[in-house]
Design a protein around this motif. Structure first.
Motif, PDB file in Angstrom:
ATOM      1  N   GLY A 304       0.918  -1.245  -0.067  1.00  0.00           N
ATOM      2  CA  GLY A 304      -0.032   0.199  -0.018  1.00  0.00           C
ATOM      3  C   GLY A 304       0.965   1.372   0.028  1.00  0.00           C
ATOM      4  O   GLY A 304       0.274   2.460  -0.155  1.00  0.00           O
ATOM      5  N   LEU A 305       2.210   1.175   0.221  1.00  0.00           N
ATOM      6  CA  LEU A 305       2.914   2.470   0.468  1.00  0.00           C
ATOM      7  C   LEU A 305       3.929   2.485  -1.074  1.00  0.00           C
ATOM      8  O   LEU A 305       4.951   3.317  -1.056  1.00  0.00           O
ATOM      9  CB  LEU A 305       3.974   2.268   1.487  1.00  0.00           C
ATOM     10  N   GLU A 306       3.752   1.486  -1.990  1.00  0.00           N
ATOM     11  CA  GLU A 306       4.661   1.622  -2.890  1.00  0.00           C
ATOM     12  C   GLU A 306       4.915   3.019  -3.679  1.00  0.00           C
ATOM     13  O   GLU A 306       6.021   3.122  -4.354  1.00  0.00           O
ATOM     14  CB  GLU A 306       4.223   0.432  -3.989  1.00  0.00           C
ATOM     15  N   THR A 307       3.660   3.411  -3.910  1.00  0.00           N
ATOM     16  CA  THR A 307       4.017   4.899  -4.684  1.00  0.00           C
ATOM     17  C   THR A 307       4.151   5.926  -3.550  1.00  0.00           C
ATOM     18  O   THR A 307       5.028   6.758  -4.090  1.00  0.00           O
ATOM     19  CB  THR A 307       2.575   5.096  -5.458  1.00  0.00           C
ATOM     20  N   ALA A 308       3.218   6.250  -2.935  1.00  0.00           N
ATOM     21  CA  ALA A 308       3.489   7.617  -1.921  1.00  0.00           C
ATOM     22  C   ALA A 308       4.680   7.427  -1.343  1.00  0.00           C
ATOM     23  O   ALA A 308       5.234   8.438  -1.020  1.00  0.00           O
ATOM     24  CB  ALA A 308       2.427   7.564  -1.103  1.00  0.00           C
ATOM     25  N   LEU A 309       5.292   6.445  -0.841  1.00  0.00           N
ATOM     26  CA  LEU A 309       6.488   6.389  -0.083  1.00  0.00           C
ATOM     27  C   LEU A 309       7.819   6.986  -0.745  1.00  0.00           C
ATOM     28  O   LEU A 309       8.567   7.827  -0.242  1.00  0.00           O
ATOM     29  CB  LEU A 309       6.796   4.905   0.601  1.00  0.00           C
ATOM     30  N   PRO A 310       7.943   6.355  -1.893  1.00  0.00           N
ATOM     31  CA  PRO A 310       9.030   6.796  -2.730  1.00  0.00           C
ATOM     32  C   PRO A 310       9.047   8.138  -2.920  1.00  0.00           C
ATOM     33  O   PRO A 310      10.098   8.779  -3.058  1.00  0.00           O
ATOM     34  CB  PRO A 310       9.290   6.033  -3.748  1.00  0.00           C
ATOM     35  N   ALA A 311       7.818   8.772  -3.254  1.00  0.00           N
ATOM     36  CA  ALA A 311       7.588  10.153  -3.573  1.00  0.00           C
ATOM     37  C   ALA A 311       8.083  11.143  -2.641  1.00  0.00           C
ATOM     38  O   ALA A 311       8.655  12.185  -2.571  1.00  0.00           O
ATOM     39  CB  ALA A 311       6.145  10.437  -4.041  1.00  0.00           C
ATOM     40  N   GLN A 312       7.720  10.677  -1.179  1.00  0.00           N
ATOM     41  CA  GLN A 312       8.088  11.329   0.143  1.00  0.00           C
ATOM     42  C   GLN A 312       9.500  11.426   0.060  1.00  0.00           C
ATOM     43  O   GLN A 312      10.080  12.255   0.461  1.00  0.00           O
ATOM     44  CB  GLN A 312       7.249  11.000   1.375  1.00  0.00           C
ATOM     45  N   LEU A 313      10.140  10.188   0.028  1.00  0.00           N
ATOM     46  CA  LEU A 313      11.467  10.034   0.370  1.00  0.00           C
ATOM     47  C   LEU A 313      12.347  10.762  -0.702  1.00  0.00           C
ATOM     48  O   LEU A 313      13.389  11.468  -0.467  1.00  0.00           O
ATOM     49  CB  LEU A 313      11.835   8.568   0.069  1.00  0.00           C
ATOM     50  N   LYS A 314      11.967  11.031  -1.827  1.00  0.00           N
ATOM     51  CA  LYS A 314      12.558  12.116  -2.874  1.00  0.00           C
ATOM     52  C   LYS A 314      12.804  13.406  -2.354  1.00  0.00           C
ATOM     53  O   LYS A 314      13.352  14.085  -2.365  1.00  0.00           O
ATOM     54  CB  LYS A 314      11.770  11.606  -4.298  1.00  0.00           C
ATOM     55  N   GLU A 315      11.495  13.917  -1.958  1.00  0.00           N
ATOM     56  CA  GLU A 315      11.101  15.365  -1.581  1.00  0.00           C
ATOM     57  C   GLU A 315      12.227  15.417  -0.339  1.00  0.00           C
ATOM     58  O   GLU A 315      12.719  16.485  -0.109  1.00  0.00           O
ATOM     59  CB  GLU A 315       9.991  15.468  -1.246  1.00  0.00           C
TER      60      GLU A 315
END
Length: 398
Positions: A304-315
């Motif tokens: 469930g975190l596959e999309t949102a989590l990498p985006a947050q890590l990049k920011e």
């Protein structure tokens, strides 16, 4: 047979005085000279009252003694003056002592008139604990030491206790440093009590009640932390601590709240006037974002975190780079530019998606939207300033 009295003597003579009869009659006292005036009783009473009894009464006795001495010529003028002085001094001491006592008691128990028309059971602040809900007279949580009436959290209430702690050791409980320490302690307590800060109602506010200088001297060490909900009617507890959340939710919120706490505590001075303080703060932001990144990396494989989590890590990576550059800034203006870029690197929409993936509230608080809008405007102004000067941001800025 009676005997007639002898005829009176001739001219120029009188009868001799009769002889005193032995054993009865009155004789005038012998002349012992002038007697000393009596000691005035009010003079002695004034001194004794001032020392041993009720000083204000001694003042009255002293004045009465001086008046009588002036009229009657009694003895005791020095004694009356001494009693009057002692009584005045002791009255002042008594008034001061009573005033301090009333002030100390009043700091913990306000005026009796405030005890009316409030729902709940009156409680002393020392008896309140985390999780207790309460009402205050008039809904005035800004009172320094309000009366608190405990009530079930299911009923409408004005406040909810998040923590009851022992205040730290301070030189002056009323100092700005002591206030800042109390505020920081209670913000952290609230973040642990209601971890999902986005789920709090917009009108919820943080309050704290710390010892005053007077109550501190009397041994008061209670620091009471409160969420206030006086702007609108509120029912139900706001508590959502780690015990009420999934472990991954609590871990993420603890890290995110840590970032938000540091972000809300910049130096009060401008960067140009206190560059070293701002550099230290930038390093704290860099570290706090690093802690959040570690938590997110541990959940990288969670469904469930596959999309949102990498985006947050990049920011977070971009923001950390900007904070690092800010910590090395050589001028206040340079620091402000990197500060604006670090804030602009973090998107509320990205965090909203991540919180939704964790099963948390996705309603962005108004204060966060206002902060982001201000940051975007500041970033736009900085870019216009640089473009006008003929330069561009370096490649390491974003």
């Amino acid at each position: 047979m009676s005997i007639p009295p002898s005829p009176p003597p001739g001219p120029g003579h009188s009868w001799p005085p009769p002889s005193p009869q032995p054993g009865w009659g009155w004789a005038p006292p012998l002349d012992q000279g002038p007697q000393p005036p009596a000691l005035n009783g009010f003079a002695l009473a004034s001194l004794l009252s001032g020392l041993l009894c009720f000083p204000p009464l001694g003042v009255a006795f002293g004045i009465a003694a001086l008046v009588q001495i002036a009229k009657k010529g009694d003895r005791g003028k020095v004694l009356a003056i001494t009693g009057l002085v002692v009584s005045v001094v002791m009255t002042g001491v008594m008034v001061f002592a009573v005033g301090r006592f009333v002030e100390g008691v009043g700091s913990r128990f306000p005026a009796p008139a405030e005890y009316t028309e409030v729902e709940g059971e009156l409680r002393d602040l020392d008896d309140l604990k985390a999780g207790d809900c309460f009402n205050v007279p008039g809904g005035d949580l800004f009172d320094e030491r309000p009366l608190m009436y405990a009530v079930d959290c299911a009923q409408v209430h004005h406040g909810e206790v998040t923590a009851a702690k022992t205040a730290g050791t301070v030189d002056d409980p009323d100092s700005e440093m002591a206030d800042r320490a109390s505020e920081d302690t209670c913000w952290k307590a609230q973040d642990e009590y209601a971890m999902d800060t986005w789920a709090l109602p917009e009108f919820a506010e943080m309050f704290y009640y710390a010892p005053s200088r007077e109550s501190w001297l009397q041994g008061d060490r209670l620091l009471l932390c409160v969420i206030g909900t006086t702007e609108e009617e509120w029912r139900g507890s706001l508590r959502r601590d780690a015990a009420m959340l999934k472990p991954e939710q609590a871990a993420f919120l603890r890290a995110a709240n840590g970032v938000e706490f540091v972000m809300s505590r910049p130096p009060e001075e401008d960067a140009a006037d206190a560059l070293q303080k701002h550099q230290t703060w930038a390093r704290e932001m860099y570290a706090a974002l690093g802690e959040e990144a570690k938590v997110l990396q541990q959940d990288a494989t969670r469904p469930g975190l596959e999309t949102a989590l990498p985006a947050q890590l990049k920011e977070i990576e971009v923001a950390r780079a900007a904070w690092q550059r800010a910590s090395q800034a050589r001028t206040g203006g340079e620091f402000d530019r990197w500060w604006d870029r670090a804030v602009a690197a973090m998107s509320l929409e990205t965090e909203k998606a991540l919180r939704g993936a964790y099963g948390l509230s996705t309603e962005i608080p108004q204060w966060l939207e206002d902060n982001q809008r201000s940051s975007e405007e500041a970033e736009a102004g900085a870019e216009e300033s640089e473009d006008g000067a003929g330069g561009k941001p370096s490649s390491g800025a974003v």
